[in-house]
Design a protein around this motif. Sequence first.
Motif, PDB file in Angstrom:
ATOM      1  N   ILE A 114     -11.576   9.364   6.608  1.00  0.00           N
ATOM      2  CA  ILE A 114     -11.710   9.595   5.170  1.00  0.00           C
ATOM      3  C   ILE A 114     -10.402   9.264   4.464  1.00  0.00           C
ATOM      4  O   ILE A 114     -10.395   8.633   3.390  1.00  0.00           O
ATOM      5  CB  ILE A 114     -12.117  11.056   4.900  1.00  0.00           C
ATOM      6  CG1 ILE A 114     -13.534  11.321   5.418  1.00  0.00           C
ATOM      7  CG2 ILE A 114     -12.047  11.365   3.398  1.00  0.00           C
ATOM      8  CD1 ILE A 114     -13.965  12.776   5.284  1.00  0.00           C
ATOM      9  N   ALA A 115      -9.282   9.672   5.052  1.00  0.00           N
ATOM     10  CA  ALA A 115      -7.977   9.380   4.453  1.00  0.00           C
ATOM     11  C   ALA A 115      -7.740   7.873   4.366  1.00  0.00           C
ATOM     12  O   ALA A 115      -7.176   7.385   3.374  1.00  0.00           O
ATOM     13  CB  ALA A 115      -6.868  10.048   5.264  1.00  0.00           C
ATOM     14  N   PHE A 116      -8.180   7.128   5.381  1.00  0.00           N
ATOM     15  CA  PHE A 116      -8.016   5.670   5.355  1.00  0.00           C
ATOM     16  C   PHE A 116      -8.764   5.067   4.170  1.00  0.00           C
ATOM     17  O   PHE A 116      -8.206   4.249   3.416  1.00  0.00           O
ATOM     18  CB  PHE A 116      -8.527   5.054   6.661  1.00  0.00           C
ATOM     19  CG  PHE A 116      -8.669   3.552   6.601  1.00  0.00           C
ATOM     20  CD1 PHE A 116      -7.562   2.725   6.713  1.00  0.00           C
ATOM     21  CD2 PHE A 116      -9.914   2.976   6.404  1.00  0.00           C
ATOM     22  CE1 PHE A 116      -7.694   1.342   6.634  1.00  0.00           C
ATOM     23  CE2 PHE A 116     -10.062   1.591   6.327  1.00  0.00           C
ATOM     24  CZ  PHE A 116      -8.941   0.777   6.443  1.00  0.00           C
ATOM     25  N   PHE A 117     -10.029   5.454   4.000  1.00  0.00           N
ATOM     26  CA  PHE A 117     -10.794   4.916   2.873  1.00  0.00           C
ATOM     27  C   PHE A 117     -10.255   5.430   1.544  1.00  0.00           C
ATOM     28  O   PHE A 117     -10.350   4.728   0.519  1.00  0.00           O
ATOM     29  CB  PHE A 117     -12.283   5.251   3.032  1.00  0.00           C
ATOM     30  CG  PHE A 117     -12.985   4.388   4.046  1.00  0.00           C
ATOM     31  CD1 PHE A 117     -13.155   3.025   3.824  1.00  0.00           C
ATOM     32  CD2 PHE A 117     -13.470   4.930   5.223  1.00  0.00           C
ATOM     33  CE1 PHE A 117     -13.790   2.222   4.757  1.00  0.00           C
ATOM     34  CE2 PHE A 117     -14.118   4.138   6.173  1.00  0.00           C
ATOM     35  CZ  PHE A 117     -14.277   2.777   5.922  1.00  0.00           C
ATOM     36  N   ALA A 118      -9.683   6.642   1.537  1.00  0.00           N
ATOM     37  CA  ALA A 118      -9.061   7.150   0.316  1.00  0.00           C
ATOM     38  C   ALA A 118      -7.831   6.328  -0.055  1.00  0.00           C
ATOM     39  O   ALA A 118      -7.565   6.078  -1.240  1.00  0.00           O
ATOM     40  CB  ALA A 118      -8.687   8.620   0.490  1.00  0.00           C
ATOM     41  N   VAL A 119      -7.065   5.897   0.956  1.00  0.00           N
ATOM     42  CA  VAL A 119      -5.924   5.011   0.700  1.00  0.00           C
ATOM     43  C   VAL A 119      -6.415   3.683   0.118  1.00  0.00           C
ATOM     44  O   VAL A 119      -5.829   3.146  -0.839  1.00  0.00           O
ATOM     45  CB  VAL A 119      -5.125   4.775   1.998  1.00  0.00           C
ATOM     46  CG1 VAL A 119      -4.092   3.664   1.805  1.00  0.00           C
ATOM     47  CG2 VAL A 119      -4.422   6.061   2.430  1.00  0.00           C
ATOM     48  N   LEU A 120      -7.500   3.146   0.677  1.00  0.00           N
ATOM     49  CA  LEU A 120      -8.088   1.916   0.142  1.00  0.00           C
ATOM     50  C   LEU A 120      -8.551   2.122  -1.292  1.00  0.00           C
ATOM     51  O   LEU A 120      -8.338   1.265  -2.163  1.00  0.00           O
ATOM     52  CB  LEU A 120      -9.250   1.477   1.025  1.00  0.00           C
ATOM     53  CG  LEU A 120     -10.021   0.228   0.577  1.00  0.00           C
ATOM     54  CD1 LEU A 120      -9.107  -0.996   0.559  1.00  0.00           C
ATOM     55  CD2 LEU A 120     -11.229  -0.021   1.488  1.00  0.00           C
ATOM     56  N   LEU A 121      -9.179   3.275  -1.554  1.00  0.00           N
ATOM     57  CA  LEU A 121      -9.630   3.600  -2.906  1.00  0.00           C
ATOM     58  C   LEU A 121      -8.445   3.657  -3.862  1.00  0.00           C
ATOM     59  O   LEU A 121      -8.500   3.111  -4.970  1.00  0.00           O
ATOM     60  CB  LEU A 121     -10.365   4.939  -2.891  1.00  0.00           C
ATOM     61  CG  LEU A 121     -10.786   5.508  -4.244  1.00  0.00           C
ATOM     62  CD1 LEU A 121     -11.816   4.609  -4.914  1.00  0.00           C
ATOM     63  CD2 LEU A 121     -11.338   6.921  -4.083  1.00  0.00           C
ATOM     64  N   ALA A 122      -7.370   4.332  -3.440  1.00  0.00           N
ATOM     65  CA  ALA A 122      -6.189   4.443  -4.294  1.00  0.00           C
ATOM     66  C   ALA A 122      -5.570   3.074  -4.563  1.00  0.00           C
ATOM     67  O   ALA A 122      -5.128   2.787  -5.691  1.00  0.00           O
ATOM     68  CB  ALA A 122      -5.162   5.369  -3.647  1.00  0.00           C
ATOM     69  N   PHE A 123      -5.539   2.212  -3.538  1.00  0.00           N
ATOM     70  CA  PHE A 123      -4.988   0.860  -3.729  1.00  0.00           C
ATOM     71  C   PHE A 123      -5.826   0.076  -4.741  1.00  0.00           C
ATOM     72  O   PHE A 123      -5.283  -0.554  -5.663  1.00  0.00           O
ATOM     73  CB  PHE A 123      -4.956   0.120  -2.396  1.00  0.00           C
ATOM     74  CG  PHE A 123      -4.601  -1.342  -2.530  1.00  0.00           C
ATOM     75  CD1 PHE A 123      -3.288  -1.729  -2.696  1.00  0.00           C
ATOM     76  CD2 PHE A 123      -5.601  -2.315  -2.519  1.00  0.00           C
ATOM     77  CE1 PHE A 123      -2.961  -3.078  -2.843  1.00  0.00           C
ATOM     78  CE2 PHE A 123      -5.285  -3.656  -2.661  1.00  0.00           C
ATOM     79  CZ  PHE A 123      -3.954  -4.040  -2.824  1.00  0.00           C
ATOM     80  N   ALA A 124      -7.143   0.091  -4.571  1.00  0.00           N
ATOM     81  CA  ALA A 124      -8.019  -0.647  -5.497  1.00  0.00           C
ATOM     82  C   ALA A 124      -7.933  -0.057  -6.905  1.00  0.00           C
ATOM     83  O   ALA A 124      -7.910  -0.785  -7.902  1.00  0.00           O
ATOM     84  CB  ALA A 124      -9.458  -0.620  -4.986  1.00  0.00           C
ATOM     85  N   SER A 125      -7.864   1.271  -6.986  1.00  0.00           N
ATOM     86  CA  SER A 125      -7.764   1.924  -8.289  1.00  0.00           C
ATOM     87  C   SER A 125      -6.447   1.586  -8.980  1.00  0.00           C
ATOM     88  O   SER A 125      -6.414   1.292 -10.184  1.00  0.00           O
ATOM     89  CB  SER A 125      -7.882   3.443  -8.101  1.00  0.00           C
ATOM     90  OG  SER A 125      -7.650   4.126  -9.311  1.00  0.00           O
TER      91      SER A 125
END
Length: 419
Positions: A114-125
């Motif tokens: 979940i943290a990995f995809f959250a990092v991806l989300l934060a990068f895209a955001s």
Amino acid sequence: MPTEGAPPAAAPGRGWRVLSVGLLGFSSGLPLALSLSTLQAWFTTAGLSLKAIGWVTLIGQAYVFKFLWAPLLDRLPLPFLGRRRGWILLMQLLCGGALLAMSAYTPQGAATTIAFFAVLLAFASATQDIAYDAHRTDLLPPAERGWGTAFSQGGYRLAMLVSGALALILADRVGWAWTYRLMGALMLAATPVTLCSPDAPDERPARSFAEAVVEPFADFFRRYGALALAWLALMVLYKLCDAFALSLSTTFLLRVPQFTLTQVGTVSKTFGLVAGLLGALAGGWVVTRLRLYHALLALGVAQALVNLGYIWLVHSGPDVAAMATVVSAEYFFSGLGSTAFVVLVTALCNVRFSATQYALLSALSAVGRVFLGPLAAWLVPRVGWSMFFAITALSAIPGLLLVVALRRAIAAAELTRSH
């Protein structure tokens, strides 16, 4: 050359320019809470330790370091939708995909995933923010900055409440997986706004990567000289007290007064929504009526004082009326202060390098929001929650002193737009 004055009130497209930046502000604001405070609530209800939750706040580092890849957006427009909107659309799709991926896991069994995809989300955001902030900066002439920023902040705060308050209510009823799926679907539903938003006039990408990387920073220091470092310091310090207090606010509300997810979400939705939107719109009125310096100073003081309201909640227990009062004050004055602050950041940017310069300045303002979580988690057990919130209020003093020191420079920036 610097230009002063305003276009006539009947300038073609003015209404749609202002409205479109407000709608895109919603898309820009939606992912933030889902990678930070809402994710914090998810991990809190899953039983993770306070120390682990403090480290989870570091997921948002992309918001601090986004200036490192901002030159790419100034240099390379995508082959569709112009210099800015193509990047906005691509990042909206990536954010939606990351949210849907997060919904497939649980913190108990796959916190790292979940943290990995959250990092991806934060990068895209963060990358969407680069493109959106540049688009808004390029699109709005000086006369429209106040109301354009107010609508932008209004959309942003509405999205924050949807992804924060509403998400907590949904999680209490349908679970975290369906909550993140619904948020992912909502993110994807925002893409038609990007397709319909107007392009800024005279979009001119940098001629080379060297120009895209070096010239934005050289231009900033060339234009502001000895004051450049003071401006950069102000970006970090002005919202520091706000970020410090909010770094563990969700965990505080759930564990100390022991509100439920539904109570936190409902109060934020009913009171925080109205107060935040009124604050953002009132900020537009304040900036157009008062000088920017006076607005920044008065609202900076107010932002610090509302932090003290949380001390009331330390002793009140799960008193919903007390939480409603504190949250309303927080959202209202935060909305006011953010509108004035964004107007200042916009005024400091050269539209030729708006992606990189705005990304740098806004990234500095995110330093507190991202890096104060571990410090807050370390500090609270040592001083207690009441003293912690008092310390957060005092942390506003350096930023306020810097506003006073930059009084004349703020007045000059307010009326000027560099080309």
